[in-house]
Design a protein around this motif. Structure first.
Motif, PDB file in Angstrom:
ATOM      1  N   PHE A 150    -155.768 -30.332  23.378  1.00 17.41           N
ATOM      2  CA  PHE A 150    -157.119 -30.218  23.937  1.00 17.41           C
ATOM      3  C   PHE A 150    -157.331 -28.809  24.479  1.00 17.41           C
ATOM      4  CE2 PHE A 150    -154.407 -31.970  27.267  1.00 17.41           C
ATOM      5  CZ  PHE A 150    -154.730 -31.229  28.398  1.00 17.41           C
ATOM      6  N   GLU A 151    -158.592 -28.423  24.621  1.00 16.13           N
ATOM      7  CA  GLU A 151    -158.947 -27.045  24.945  1.00 16.13           C
ATOM      8  C   GLU A 151    -158.884 -26.787  26.456  1.00 16.13           C
ATOM      9  OE1 GLU A 151    -159.534 -24.814  22.423  1.00 16.13           O
ATOM     10  OE2 GLU A 151    -158.897 -26.560  21.236  1.00 16.13           O
ATOM     11  N   THR A 152    -158.711 -25.509  26.806  1.00 18.66           N
ATOM     12  CA  THR A 152    -158.790 -25.064  28.199  1.00 18.66           C
ATOM     13  C   THR A 152    -160.186 -24.498  28.464  1.00 18.66           C
ATOM     14  OG1 THR A 152    -157.961 -22.866  27.616  1.00 18.66           O
ATOM     15  CG2 THR A 152    -156.336 -24.518  28.267  1.00 18.66           C
ATOM     16  N   PRO A 153    -160.613 -24.372  29.725  1.00 13.80           N
ATOM     17  CA  PRO A 153    -161.919 -23.774  30.017  1.00 13.80           C
ATOM     18  C   PRO A 153    -162.020 -22.345  29.486  1.00 13.80           C
ATOM     19  CG  PRO A 153    -161.039 -24.889  31.952  1.00 13.80           C
ATOM     20  CD  PRO A 153    -159.931 -24.863  30.951  1.00 13.80           C
ATOM     21  N   LYS A 154    -163.202 -21.949  29.027  1.00 14.02           N
ATOM     22  CA  LYS A 154    -163.390 -20.609  28.476  1.00 14.02           C
ATOM     23  C   LYS A 154    -163.127 -19.519  29.510  1.00 14.02           C
ATOM     24  CE  LYS A 154    -166.776 -22.013  24.983  1.00 14.02           C
ATOM     25  NZ  LYS A 154    -168.164 -21.858  24.466  1.00 14.02           N
ATOM     26  N   GLU A 155    -163.372 -19.836  30.780  1.00 22.87           N
ATOM     27  CA  GLU A 155    -163.202 -18.836  31.837  1.00 22.87           C
ATOM     28  C   GLU A 155    -161.764 -18.739  32.347  1.00 22.87           C
ATOM     29  OE1 GLU A 155    -165.107 -21.516  32.057  1.00 22.87           O
ATOM     30  OE2 GLU A 155    -167.179 -20.791  31.775  1.00 22.87           O
ATOM     31  N   MET A 156    -160.888 -19.597  31.851  1.00 23.29           N
ATOM     32  CA  MET A 156    -159.511 -19.637  32.345  1.00 23.29           C
ATOM     33  C   MET A 156    -158.661 -18.572  31.654  1.00 23.29           C
ATOM     34  SD  MET A 156    -157.007 -22.970  32.588  1.00 23.29           S
ATOM     35  CE  MET A 156    -155.771 -22.639  31.358  1.00 23.29           C
ATOM     36  N   ALA A 157    -157.687 -18.043  32.379  1.00 26.51           N
ATOM     37  CA  ALA A 157    -156.769 -17.053  31.806  1.00 26.51           C
ATOM     38  C   ALA A 157    -155.947 -17.676  30.679  1.00 26.51           C
ATOM     39  CB  ALA A 157    -155.860 -16.500  32.889  1.00 26.51           C
ATOM     40  N   ASN A 158    -155.440 -16.809  29.807  1.00 29.30           N
ATOM     41  CA  ASN A 158    -154.671 -17.264  28.650  1.00 29.30           C
ATOM     42  C   ASN A 158    -153.163 -17.055  28.780  1.00 29.30           C
ATOM     43  OD1 ASN A 158    -157.416 -15.840  27.469  1.00 29.30           O
ATOM     44  ND2 ASN A 158    -157.010 -17.846  26.573  1.00 29.30           N
ATOM     45  N   SER A 159    -152.749 -16.163  29.662  1.00 35.62           N
ATOM     46  CA  SER A 159    -151.326 -15.895  29.843  1.00 35.62           C
ATOM     47  C   SER A 159    -151.083 -15.457  31.278  1.00 35.62           C
ATOM     48  CB  SER A 159    -150.849 -14.808  28.870  1.00 35.62           C
ATOM     49  OG  SER A 159    -151.428 -13.552  29.194  1.00 35.62           O
ATOM     50  N   HIS A 160    -149.809 -15.292  31.638  1.00 35.08           N
ATOM     51  CA  HIS A 160    -149.425 -14.841  32.982  1.00 35.08           C
ATOM     52  C   HIS A 160    -150.024 -15.742  34.063  1.00 35.08           C
ATOM     53  CE1 HIS A 160    -148.655 -11.368  30.441  1.00 35.08           C
ATOM     54  NE2 HIS A 160    -147.818 -10.929  31.367  1.00 35.08           N
TER      55      HIS A 160
END
Length: 423
Positions: A150-160
């Protein structure tokens, strides 16, 4: 009389010159003796002594200079050996029998993971330096299959990311949105793993890369990480009261700063104690003016420091890791009164300055607060995502080495491995 005086002067000069020459020979012999003694000193040990000596060393010869003498005749001139740090070398460790399982749907670097019962939730991360994931994959340890995405929010960071879980709700703190070395965010989110719904959460007081994050004593604690330029270590420590995925306060509270800042650390809460393990100072930075935040190399210092908070709310310094280790945020599990850590990165190679990966499995004994090296991974790898179920130790993803004889990082993988582990 003039001739006699000159002769006397010559004789005196000759004597002085002879004495100076003898002194020079004596000093040279003393230096050679000292060099010979030091090179055979017990202090020059192999990496197996690292757990006993904080700065164990061993001898590594330089490349010989090759000079052409005549037709097809080559002479090798040896350069004196140099004493180099042993921290980049593999540590002696028992072999473990690893079994390869079904690989993750995508390869991941700098991803994050949370285990809830028999499910391992694997979050985002890099696919390549120019591509990042924005979804969660779930692995079922009972069936040994990947079962959901499932997807994460568009505004959420992708790494670290900073990440912690209470058994149902996953708190995702700050981190880096986008590929390469993009700017950080202070935004924070909460995932309800039962409904798969995301909610916003009070943002961190300042953006951070890979802060140490954990739930402890009813509060979400966030410590260290890298500051806004991705390189400068932060020592800030904030906390906020939480319950059932909600913040009970409007603002984060400032806590006692961590003694040493930096990202990519393991952060573990167990037995009413909070441990922060390993990490580094410095990281890659975006090139000035780069529209895509293209990464540029900077000095990094990897360390093995271990800190602990208990009821006194004062940081205590504990026995360091067997070798400096970083990129271990999700590389740990808790098992039989100990913390197990798999893989990571250690100090740069002292000659070519390249990153060196870690291939050992470490055990931190919570009763003695001491470390052991309990095994080797199938290859050296950083940012492993770890889990444990029904006697099996698992890890997936990360960036592996170039081969058994080359510990430098190369391929980003999604492989899943397991080994039977009883302690």
């Amino acid at each position: 009389m003039v001739r006699s005086a000159a002769k006397h002067s010559f004789t005196k000069s000759t004597v002085i010159l002879s004495l100076v020459s003898l002194l020079g020979v004596a000093l040279t012999l003393d230096f050679l003796w000292a060099s010979s003694s030091s090179s055979s000193s017990p202090y020059l040990s192999t990496a197996s002594n690292w757990a006993r000596e904080k700065y164990s060393t061993f001898e590594v010869p330089n490349n010989a200079e090759i000079e052409k003498i005549s037709d097809d005749k080559v002479q090798t001139n040896r350069i004196p050996e140099r004493v180099l740090s042993a921290t980049f070398a593999d540590l002696p460790a028992p072999a473990l029998e690893w079994e390869q399982m079904q690989s993750a749907p995508v390869p991941r670097l700098d991803g994050s993971a949370i285990q809830i019962n028999n499910l391992l939730y694997v979050f985002s991360g890099y696919g390549t330096l120019d591509y990042v994931h924005s979804h969660v994959d779930i692995y079922n340890f009972t069936d040994n299959t990947w079962i959901e995405r499932f997807e994460t929010p568009k505004e959420m960071a992708n790494s670290h990311l900073g990440m912690a879980c209470d058994g149902r709700y996953v708190y995702v703190v700050s981190g880096q949105p986008g590929p390469q070395c993009g700017a950080p965010t202070a935004r924070t989110f909460v995932l309800d793993t039962e409904t798969r719904k995301w909610e916003s959460f009070p943002p961190l007081p300042a953006p951070r890369y890979a802060p140490a994050t954990q739930l402890w004593r009813g509060r979400l604690h966030v410590m260290g990480g890298s500051k806004e330029n991705r390189h400068t270590p932060g020592v800030d420590h904030w906390s906020i009261a939480v319950k059932n995925g909600k913040a009970l306060e409007k603002e984060w509270r400032t806590e006692v700063p961590i003694p040493r800042g930096g990202p990519h650390r393991a952060c573990v809460a167990v037995d009413d104690r909070l441990f922060v393990i390993g990490g580094q100072e410095g990281d890659f930075m975006a090139k000035p003016g780069s529209p895509i935040f293209k990464c540029s190399r900077r000095l990094e210092v990897v360390y093995g420091d271990v800190y602990m908070l208990d009821g006194e709310m004062k940081w205590k310094i504990l026995t360091p890791l067997p070798k400096p280790n970083s990129h271990i945020e999700s590389s740990w599990i808790i098992l039989n009164n100990s913390i197990i850590i798999m893989g990571g990165t250690t100090e740069k190679h002292p000659v070519n300055k390249r990153m060196i990966l870690v291939g050992e499995v470490f055990q931190f004994h919570l009763d003695t607060l001491k470390w052991s090296v309990i095994g080797k991974l199938p290859y050296r790898v950083k940012t492993t995502l770890a889990g444990f179920w029904n006697g099996w130790l698992y890890f997936t993803s990360g960036q592996r080495d170039r081969g058994p004889d080359n510990p430098q990082p190369r391929k980003v993988v999604g492989e899943m491995w397991r080994t039977k582990l009883s302690l």
